[in-house]
Design a protein around this motif. Structure first.
Motif, PDB file in Angstrom:
ATOM      1  N   THR A  74      -6.766  -6.690 -10.202  1.00  0.00           N
ATOM      2  CA  THR A  74      -5.795  -7.699 -10.599  1.00  0.00           C
ATOM      3  C   THR A  74      -4.550  -7.640  -9.722  1.00  0.00           C
ATOM      4  O   THR A  74      -4.273  -6.628  -9.078  1.00  0.00           O
ATOM      5  CB  THR A  74      -5.371  -7.498 -12.060  1.00  0.00           C
ATOM      6  N   HIS A  75      -3.812  -8.720  -9.756  1.00  0.00           N
ATOM      7  CA  HIS A  75      -2.548  -8.786  -9.035  1.00  0.00           C
ATOM      8  C   HIS A  75      -1.601  -7.705  -9.552  1.00  0.00           C
ATOM      9  O   HIS A  75      -0.940  -7.013  -8.768  1.00  0.00           O
ATOM     10  CB  HIS A  75      -1.931 -10.187  -9.212  1.00  0.00           C
ATOM     11  N   THR A  76      -1.549  -7.512 -10.851  1.00  0.00           N
ATOM     12  CA  THR A  76      -0.683  -6.490 -11.448  1.00  0.00           C
ATOM     13  C   THR A  76      -1.078  -5.097 -10.963  1.00  0.00           C
ATOM     14  O   THR A  76      -0.216  -4.293 -10.595  1.00  0.00           O
ATOM     15  CB  THR A  76      -0.758  -6.551 -12.988  1.00  0.00           C
ATOM     16  N   GLY A  77      -2.377  -4.820 -10.942  1.00  0.00           N
ATOM     17  CA  GLY A  77      -2.853  -3.528 -10.462  1.00  0.00           C
ATOM     18  C   GLY A  77      -2.479  -3.288  -9.016  1.00  0.00           C
ATOM     19  O   GLY A  77      -2.080  -2.186  -8.623  1.00  0.00           O
ATOM     20  N   MET A  78      -2.582  -4.335  -8.194  1.00  0.00           N
ATOM     21  CA  MET A  78      -2.235  -4.181  -6.779  1.00  0.00           C
ATOM     22  C   MET A  78      -0.740  -3.931  -6.616  1.00  0.00           C
ATOM     23  O   MET A  78      -0.334  -3.100  -5.800  1.00  0.00           O
ATOM     24  CB  MET A  78      -2.657  -5.427  -6.008  1.00  0.00           C
ATOM     25  N   CYS A  79       0.077  -4.614  -7.401  1.00  0.00           N
ATOM     26  CA  CYS A  79       1.522  -4.373  -7.352  1.00  0.00           C
ATOM     27  C   CYS A  79       1.844  -2.934  -7.757  1.00  0.00           C
ATOM     28  O   CYS A  79       2.712  -2.289  -7.155  1.00  0.00           O
ATOM     29  CB  CYS A  79       2.260  -5.360  -8.254  1.00  0.00           C
ATOM     30  N   GLN A  80       1.146  -2.439  -8.766  1.00  0.00           N
ATOM     31  CA  GLN A  80       1.344  -1.042  -9.185  1.00  0.00           C
ATOM     32  C   GLN A  80       0.947  -0.073  -8.079  1.00  0.00           C
ATOM     33  O   GLN A  80       1.630   0.930  -7.843  1.00  0.00           O
ATOM     34  CB  GLN A  80       0.541  -0.746 -10.453  1.00  0.00           C
ATOM     35  N   LEU A  81      -0.134  -0.372  -7.376  1.00  0.00           N
ATOM     36  CA  LEU A  81      -0.566   0.497  -6.283  1.00  0.00           C
ATOM     37  C   LEU A  81       0.435   0.459  -5.121  1.00  0.00           C
ATOM     38  O   LEU A  81       0.732   1.488  -4.509  1.00  0.00           O
ATOM     39  CB  LEU A  81      -1.965   0.113  -5.797  1.00  0.00           C
ATOM     40  N   LEU A  82       0.965  -0.710  -4.820  1.00  0.00           N
ATOM     41  CA  LEU A  82       1.994  -0.805  -3.776  1.00  0.00           C
ATOM     42  C   LEU A  82       3.232  -0.001  -4.162  1.00  0.00           C
ATOM     43  O   LEU A  82       3.856   0.643  -3.314  1.00  0.00           O
ATOM     44  CB  LEU A  82       2.348  -2.272  -3.506  1.00  0.00           C
ATOM     45  N   GLN A  83       3.576  -0.013  -5.441  1.00  0.00           N
ATOM     46  CA  GLN A  83       4.709   0.796  -5.914  1.00  0.00           C
ATOM     47  C   GLN A  83       4.392   2.277  -5.747  1.00  0.00           C
ATOM     48  O   GLN A  83       5.247   3.066  -5.336  1.00  0.00           O
ATOM     49  CB  GLN A  83       5.017   0.478  -7.379  1.00  0.00           C
ATOM     50  N   TRP A  84       3.161   2.669  -6.037  1.00  0.00           N
ATOM     51  CA  TRP A  84       2.754   4.066  -5.850  1.00  0.00           C
ATOM     52  C   TRP A  84       2.901   4.467  -4.383  1.00  0.00           C
ATOM     53  O   TRP A  84       3.426   5.544  -4.082  1.00  0.00           O
ATOM     54  CB  TRP A  84       1.306   4.245  -6.323  1.00  0.00           C
ATOM     55  N   LEU A  85       2.474   3.594  -3.474  1.00  0.00           N
ATOM     56  CA  LEU A  85       2.620   3.876  -2.043  1.00  0.00           C
ATOM     57  C   LEU A  85       4.091   4.014  -1.657  1.00  0.00           C
ATOM     58  O   LEU A  85       4.462   4.894  -0.887  1.00  0.00           O
ATOM     59  CB  LEU A  85       1.971   2.764  -1.208  1.00  0.00           C
ATOM     60  N   ARG A  86       4.926   3.152  -2.200  1.00  0.00           N
ATOM     61  CA  ARG A  86       6.366   3.199  -1.896  1.00  0.00           C
ATOM     62  C   ARG A  86       6.987   4.518  -2.363  1.00  0.00           C
ATOM     63  O   ARG A  86       7.847   5.080  -1.697  1.00  0.00           O
ATOM     64  CB  ARG A  86       7.065   2.026  -2.569  1.00  0.00           C
ATOM     65  N   ASP A  87       6.533   5.009  -3.497  1.00  0.00           N
ATOM     66  CA  ASP A  87       7.116   6.210  -4.091  1.00  0.00           C
ATOM     67  C   ASP A  87       6.483   7.509  -3.598  1.00  0.00           C
ATOM     68  O   ASP A  87       6.914   8.583  -4.003  1.00  0.00           O
ATOM     69  CB  ASP A  87       6.998   6.155  -5.622  1.00  0.00           C
ATOM     70  N   LEU A  88       5.478   7.395  -2.736  1.00  0.00           N
ATOM     71  CA  LEU A  88       4.813   8.600  -2.235  1.00  0.00           C
ATOM     72  C   LEU A  88       5.792   9.550  -1.552  1.00  0.00           C
ATOM     73  O   LEU A  88       6.734   9.109  -0.890  1.00  0.00           O
ATOM     74  CB  LEU A  88       3.756   8.213  -1.195  1.00  0.00           C
ATOM     75  N   GLU A  89       5.519  10.833  -1.694  1.00  0.00           N
ATOM     76  CA  GLU A  89       6.353  11.829  -1.034  1.00  0.00           C
ATOM     77  C   GLU A  89       6.204  11.743   0.487  1.00  0.00           C
ATOM     78  O   GLU A  89       7.159  11.942   1.219  1.00  0.00           O
ATOM     79  CB  GLU A  89       5.956  13.213  -1.532  1.00  0.00           C
ATOM     80  N   ARG A  90       5.018  11.441   0.962  1.00  0.00           N
ATOM     81  CA  ARG A  90       4.790  11.342   2.407  1.00  0.00           C
ATOM     82  C   ARG A  90       5.089   9.922   2.869  1.00  0.00           C
ATOM     83  O   ARG A  90       4.886   8.957   2.145  1.00  0.00           O
ATOM     84  CB  ARG A  90       3.372  11.742   2.770  1.00  0.00           C
ATOM     85  N   LEU A  91       5.554   9.789   4.090  1.00  0.00           N
ATOM     86  CA  LEU A  91       5.868   8.493   4.672  1.00  0.00           C
ATOM     87  C   LEU A  91       4.563   7.764   4.997  1.00  0.00           C
ATOM     88  O   LEU A  91       3.743   8.240   5.787  1.00  0.00           O
ATOM     89  CB  LEU A  91       6.714   8.664   5.931  1.00  0.00           C
ATOM     90  N   THR A  92       4.375   6.621   4.350  1.00  0.00           N
ATOM     91  CA  THR A  92       3.194   5.788   4.549  1.00  0.00           C
ATOM     92  C   THR A  92       3.664   4.355   4.723  1.00  0.00           C
ATOM     93  O   THR A  92       4.429   3.849   3.910  1.00  0.00           O
ATOM     94  CB  THR A  92       2.250   5.880   3.336  1.00  0.00           C
ATOM     95  N   ILE A  93       3.208   3.706   5.777  1.00  0.00           N
ATOM     96  CA  ILE A  93       3.635   2.344   6.083  1.00  0.00           C
ATOM     97  C   ILE A  93       2.510   1.380   5.746  1.00  0.00           C
ATOM     98  O   ILE A  93       1.370   1.585   6.148  1.00  0.00           O
ATOM     99  CB  ILE A  93       4.015   2.220   7.568  1.00  0.00           C
ATOM    100  N   VAL A  94       2.840   0.336   4.994  1.00  0.00           N
ATOM    101  CA  VAL A  94       1.894  -0.754   4.762  1.00  0.00           C
ATOM    102  C   VAL A  94       2.084  -1.722   5.925  1.00  0.00           C
ATOM    103  O   VAL A  94       3.043  -2.474   5.976  1.00  0.00           O
ATOM    104  CB  VAL A  94       2.132  -1.458   3.412  1.00  0.00           C
ATOM    105  N   GLU A  95       1.169  -1.646   6.881  1.00  0.00           N
ATOM    106  CA  GLU A  95       1.291  -2.452   8.096  1.00  0.00           C
ATOM    107  C   GLU A  95       0.844  -3.895   7.862  1.00  0.00           C
ATOM    108  O   GLU A  95       1.440  -4.835   8.393  1.00  0.00           O
ATOM    109  CB  GLU A  95       0.464  -1.817   9.212  1.00  0.00           C
ATOM    110  N   GLN A  96      -0.221  -4.062   7.071  1.00  0.00           N
ATOM    111  CA  GLN A  96      -0.720  -5.395   6.739  1.00  0.00           C
ATOM    112  C   GLN A  96      -1.198  -5.386   5.300  1.00  0.00           C
ATOM    113  O   GLN A  96      -1.697  -4.368   4.806  1.00  0.00           O
ATOM    114  CB  GLN A  96      -1.878  -5.801   7.641  1.00  0.00           C
TER     115      GLN A  96
END
Length: 133
Positions: A74-96
């Motif tokens: 779902t769109h909501t699930g994907m937004c939650q996953l993007l938030q998880w990536l943003r909050d990760l301790e390691r630097l991770t870039i969403v390139e696309q």
């Protein structure tokens, strides 16, 4: 006053740089990252369909690993996953990021290209360059 503002901005940039450097691990940790990503995706109600290692760059200052991932949910699930990536301790870039299915459906296919930054090099030389301003 302008000089004081510049000094304050420089101090802010130095602190921000130090924070980013702390988020860059010495090794790629691809396996551990993918395990954590799969757990987080499941917690967000997403299904990981596929992932592929597509690029490895060795730069003078650091290394980076690019991974393409396809998910469904779902769109909501994907937004939650993007938030998880943003909050990760390691630097991770969403390139696309792309939605690759019909928006009318409650479940969508999503495509992400993630860049894992690791192996910081020459950090002392980089820090000295920023102090010469």
């Amino acid at each position: 006053e302008t000089e004081n503002q510049l000094r304050l901005e420089l101090e802010h940039l130095r602190r921000e740089n130090a924070e980013y450097q702390q988020r860059i691990p010495p090794q790629a940790g691809e396996h551990e990252f993918l395990q954590a990503f799969n757990r987080a995706a499941g917690d967000c109600g997403l299904e990981v369909l596929d992932y592929q290692r597509v690029g490895l760059d060795e730069l003078a200052t650091h290394s980076s690993l690019r991974i393409d991932i396809r998910c469904r949910g779902t769109h909501t699930g994907m937004c939650q996953l993007l938030q998880w990536l943003r909050d990760l301790e390691r630097l991770t870039i969403v390139e696309q990021f792309a939605v690759v299915s019909d928006m009318a459906s409650p479940r969508h296919d999503f495509s992400l290209s993630l860049v894992l930054i690791y192996g910081l090099r020459n950090t002392q030389a980089n820090n000295e360059e920023t102090h010469d301003v």
